[in-house]
Scaffold this active site. Structure first.
Site, short mmCIF file in Angstrom:
data_model
loop_
_atom_site.label_atom_id
_atom_site.label_comp_id
_atom_site.label_asym_id
_atom_site.label_seq_id
_atom_site.Cartn_x
_atom_site.Cartn_y
_atom_site.Cartn_z
N HIS A 32 0.84 -1.20 0.00
CA HIS A 32 0.00 0.00 0.00
C HIS A 32 0.88 1.26 0.00
CE1 HIS A 32 -3.59 2.45 1.03
NE2 HIS A 32 -2.71 3.19 1.68
N GLU A 33 1.83 1.29 0.91
CA GLU A 33 2.69 2.46 1.00
C GLU A 33 3.64 2.55 -0.19
OE1 GLU A 33 1.99 4.68 3.07
OE2 GLU A 33 0.61 3.47 4.26
#
Length: 379
Positions: A32-33
Site C-alpha cells: 500500500h505504502e
C-alpha cells in the site's frame, strides 16, 4: 508450570498467532505504502520517510534520494511522509509554504498539481488491488484451481432452489445470461445476491429450462468453526456427478483468474458494506487486529498458499476501506482534491481541518467497534 514451561508456551503462542498475523499485515501495508511512494517519486515529490509500523524506529537506512526507510515498533500500519506534508491532517500550512525556496516548492507535496497529488494518494489503494491480483494469479498458477461441473446432485428441502423447481441432475449453464462453466462460478454468482431474483438457464436431460431463484442469506461455518454469512440457493454438488478435479492454469489464464477473484472479493465486500447500511448484514462480522490474528494463525496451518490468499482478501478490504470518502483516509483526500479541481482552488484550511476532525472521530469509532467485536468473539 515452571518458568521454562511458561516461556515455551509464550514462544509457541507467538509463533502460531503473531508471526502469521505480522506476515500478512506487513505485506499488505508495505505494498500500500509502496504505491504512494512510487507514484509520488514519479510525480517529482520529495519523500522524507517510508515506514512500516509506528512508534520508535527499530531498524532503518537512508537511500540515495534522502528517504529514510524504517521498521518501527508498533506493526499496525505504516506511512509515507512527503516533504511539506508534515501536518497530521495533511492540511497545507500556507505560512510554511510561503517560507519555502523555489527549489523546495518544486518537491513539496502541497505545491504539486492537484492531479499529481490525487494520483499519489490513489496509488496506495490501487496497489492493494494489484497485490491481490498478483497473489491470486501466482497461487493459481502454482497449485492450480479445483473445479467441478455445475451439475446438481441434491436440492435441499425448503430451499430457494426447491421452491424454484430445480431437480437433481440439472446442469446449470447460465445465470442472468452469464455463462456458468463450473459449480464454483454458480456459488460465487449467487453469494452476493441475497434477496435478488436470479434467472438460471438449465440443461435438463438435453431440454433447455429457465427458472428464477432468489438466493437467501444463510449462516455457515468454515473448517475452523468460524461462522460467516453468505447467500445460497440450496443446491449441492458431489464428486461423482460434477467430477471435481484440479485444473492447471497457464500464465495468462492465471492472470485472468487473479483479476476475476479480485473483482469477486470486491463485489462481496461492497455488498457486505451496503448490507450493513440496509440492515440486511450484521455488523458483528466486522473484525479488527485480534480477529485477523486469529484467522491468520488458523489459515497458516494449511500452508503458505492459503495464507497468501488470505493476504489478498485482506488487501482488497484495506484498499476499499481507504477509498471511503472519509477525511483522514485516502478517499477523503481524493474527495477534497475533486472539490479543488471543480472549484479551481483548494478548500479552506478551516474546512479541511474540520473534515479531518470528523474523519478522525469516525476512524477511531470504527477501530473501537472492531476491537469490541474481537473481544466479544473471544468470549
Amino acid at each position: 508450570m515452571g518458568l521454562e514451561g511458561w516461556w515455551t508456551t509464550i514462544w509457541d503462542t507467538a509463533l502460531i498467532r503473531v508471526v502469521p498475523f505480522l506476515f500478512v499485515l506487513t505485506v499488505i501495508v508495505f505494498f500500500h505504502e509502496l504505491g504512494h511512494y512510487l507514484v509520488g517519486r514519479w510525480s517529482g515529490i520529495r519523500i522524507l520517510a517510508f515506514s512500516v509500523g509506528f512508534g520508535p524506529e527499530l531498524i532503518g537506512f537512508n537511500d540515495r534520494h534522502g528517504t529514510r526507510w524504517k521498521l518501527c515498533a508498533i506493526p499496525l500500519g505504516g506511512y509515507v511522509k512527503f516533504f511539506g506534508d508534515e501536518n497530521a491532517a495533511s492540511v497545507p500550512d500556507r505560512a510554511a509554504i510561503g517560507r519555502m525556496s523555489v527549489e523546495e516548492r518544486g518537491g513539496a507535496f502541497h505545491t504539486a498539481g492537484v492531479g499529481r497529488r490525487a494520483a499519489t494518494v490513489a496509488a496506495g489503494p490501487i496497489a492493494n488491488f494489484i497485490l491481490a491480483i498478483a497473489i491470486f494469479a501466482l497461487t493459481a498458477f502454482s497449485t492450480g484451481i479445483v473445479v467441478g461441473d455445475p451439475v446438481v446432485s441434491e436440492v435441499r428441502p425448503g430451499s430457494p432452489a426447491h421452491a424454484a423447481g430445480l431437480q437433481p441432475g440439472d446442469r446449470i449453464v447460465r445465470a442472468d445470461g452469464e455463462t456458468i462453466e463450473y459449480f464454483g462460478d454458480l456459488q460465487r454468482y449467487v453469494s452476493t445476491r441475497a434477496g435478488v431474483p436470479v434467472q438460471l438457464g438449465i440443461d435438463r436431460g438435453g431440454q433447455a429450462v429457465t427458472l428464477t431463484v432468489t438466493p437467501q442469506e444463510q449462516a455457515q461455518t468454515d473448517g475452523f468453526g468460524n461462522e460467516f454469512k453468505t447467500a445460497v440457493i440450496g443446491v449441492v454438488a458431489n464428486a461423482e456427478q460434477s467430477g471435481f478435479r484440479t485444473r492447471e492454469l497457464g500464465p495468462v489464464e492465471a492472470l485472468k483468474y487473479g483479476v476475476s477473484q479480485t473483482w469477486f472479493v470486491t463485489e462481496q465486500t461492497v455488498s457486505f458494506i451496503g448490507g450493513i447500511f440496509r440492515g440486511s448484514q450484521s455488523s458483528d462480522q466486522i473484525g479488527g487486529p485480534i480477529r485477523i490474528a486469529q484467522v491468520s494463525s488458523q489459515v497458516a496451518t494449511l500452508g503458505i498458499a492459503p495464507l497468501l490468499n488470505l493476504a489478498a482478501l485482506l488487501s482488497v478490504s484495506i484498499g476499499l476501506l481507504n477509498l471511503l470518502p472519509i477525511p483522514m483516509l485516502d478517499g477523503g483526500h481524493l474527495m477534497f482534491y475533486a472539490a479543488e479541481a471543480v472549484r479551481g482552488r483548494p478548500l479552506s484550511e478551516r474546512v479541511q481541518e474540520f473534515g479531518f476532525r470528523i474523519g478522525l472521530a469516525l476512524v477511531l469509532m470504527l477501530m473501537v467497534f472492531a476491537f469490541w467485536n474481537d473481544l466479544s468473539s473471544l468470549g
